[in-house]
Design an enzyme around this catalytic site. Structure first.
Site, PDB file in Angstrom:
ATOM      1  N   LYS A  76       0.802  -1.231   0.000  1.00  0.00           N
ATOM      2  CA  LYS A  76       0.000   0.000   0.000  1.00  0.00           C
ATOM      3  C   LYS A  76       0.836   1.284   0.000  1.00  0.00           C
ATOM      4  O   LYS A  76       0.389   2.294  -0.543  1.00  0.00           O
ATOM      5  CB  LYS A  76      -0.949   0.012   1.212  1.00  0.00           C
ATOM      6  N   ASP A 112     -10.091   3.235   2.141  1.00  0.00           N
ATOM      7  CA  ASP A 112     -10.287   2.575   3.446  1.00  0.00           C
ATOM      8  C   ASP A 112     -11.003   3.506   4.437  1.00  0.00           C
ATOM      9  O   ASP A 112     -11.972   3.110   5.086  1.00  0.00           O
ATOM     10  CB  ASP A 112      -8.943   2.158   4.053  1.00  0.00           C
TER      11      ASP A 112
END
Ligand code: ATR
Length: 289
Positions: A76, A112
């Site tokens: 990420k 997220d």
């Protein structure tokens, strides 16, 4: 450069998720069910990418004409270096979980935090403005959701962490965006009276350590909202005991569903079938609706 924009009528859409390991990811099953429900032809596949091959894998998104991919552990942060554009969400959080390919131009987003907030607002509390929030933990997950929570104009956010210094650093970095302070987890227990929403972002209570709770639940008061990012188990001990004390509870499954829903909406421009996505995951976890 390959052209890779998907639009209705332009044929199959290619999507996937890059991670290492990747076999455990439930994103392929969730997105495959979503694409089917939306009537969009295409595929969402697991892509096992080791760290040394990340750059080549990102280039392959363009070469193979993928419309987009999700990015998961451990890529990420590292993936940011290979993208053309970073959305503000990715810059704020310092991590990317969604890449959109528009005619070879790769843009990185982070869904997220906004996925979590959409879940909390849809499932428990429609308006977070004025809320007094405590976030437990100060790692990557806390960073993502705190960034998104600050956009909702809560009255205050207290970040409580085992290592107080990390909570203070996070709070100092974002103090210009709202009323945010960092404290130690020990201090947190004396401050629960003035809190409306508590959010556990640590892994405490996650399978297989399901007996643990990150704070002493006996200090919670009736009517408090207790949220846990963990979705395996679907109901952590923290949530079970909080419910017994008269708190309203919110589990982590919705965050997983809505981070995926935002990604799918960026790729297709169409609303994601969130109930079907949720049920698909519940079915594979063996839970009920
Ligand atoms: P993630 O990306 O999932 O947030 P992370 O960046 O490793 O993972 O952060 C984990 C968080 O959980 C940290 O805030 C960590 O506290 P420390 O900063 O003190 O390490 C917290 N955490 C992990 N295990 C914990 C435990 N047993 N008790 C309390 N906090 C814990």
């Amino acid at each position: 450069m390959a052209t890779a924009t998907w639009s209705p009528g332009s044929g199959d859409i290619l999507l996937g998720v890059m991670g290492d390991p990747i076999a455990q990811s439930r994103s392929p099953i969730m997105h495959t069910a979503a694409l089917r429900a939306m009537g969009i032809p295409g595929a969402y596949v697991p892509l096992h990418v080791t760290p040394d091959k990340l750059g080549e894998a990102v280039q392959a998104i363009r070469t193979l004409g993928f419309r987009g991919v999700n990015v998961t552990i451990p890529h990420k942060v590292a993936v940011m270096a290979y993208l053309d554009v970073l959305d503000e969400s990715a810059i704020d959080i310092g991590a990317v979980n969604t890449i959109v390919n528009t005619n070879g131009l790769l843009t990185g987003y982070n869904t997220d935090g906004i996925g979590y907030v959409r879940s909390l607002k849809t499932e428990v509390i429609p308006d977070l403005s004025g809320a007094r929030i405590m976030v437990i933990g100060a790692g990557g997950a806390a960073r993502g959701i705190t960034a998104a929570l600050l956009q909702e104009e809560p009255s205050s956010i207290i970040v409580a962490n085992r290592t107080a210094g990390k909570a203070q650093e996070l709070a100092a970095e974002w103090s210009r965006k709202g009323n945010i302070t960092g404290i130690s987890l020990d201090q947190a227990e004396g401050m629960l009276d003035g809190i409306d929403v508590i959010i556990n972002t640590t892994s405490v209570g996650m399978y297989p350590h399901m007996d643990e709770t990150p704070v002493d639940v006996s200090l919670f008061h009736e009517g408090m909202i207790i949220s846990d990012l963990i979705y395996n188990p679907l109901q952590t001990r923290l949530l079970q005991e909080s419910q017994e004390r008269g708190c309203r509870i919110h589990g982590g499954l919705g965050m997983f569903v809505y981070q995926g829903a935002y990604a799918l909406e960026y790729w297709t421009g169409q609303p994601a079938p969130t109930e079907i996505m949720r049920q698909t995951i519940l079915d594979c976890l063996g839970g009920s609706a």
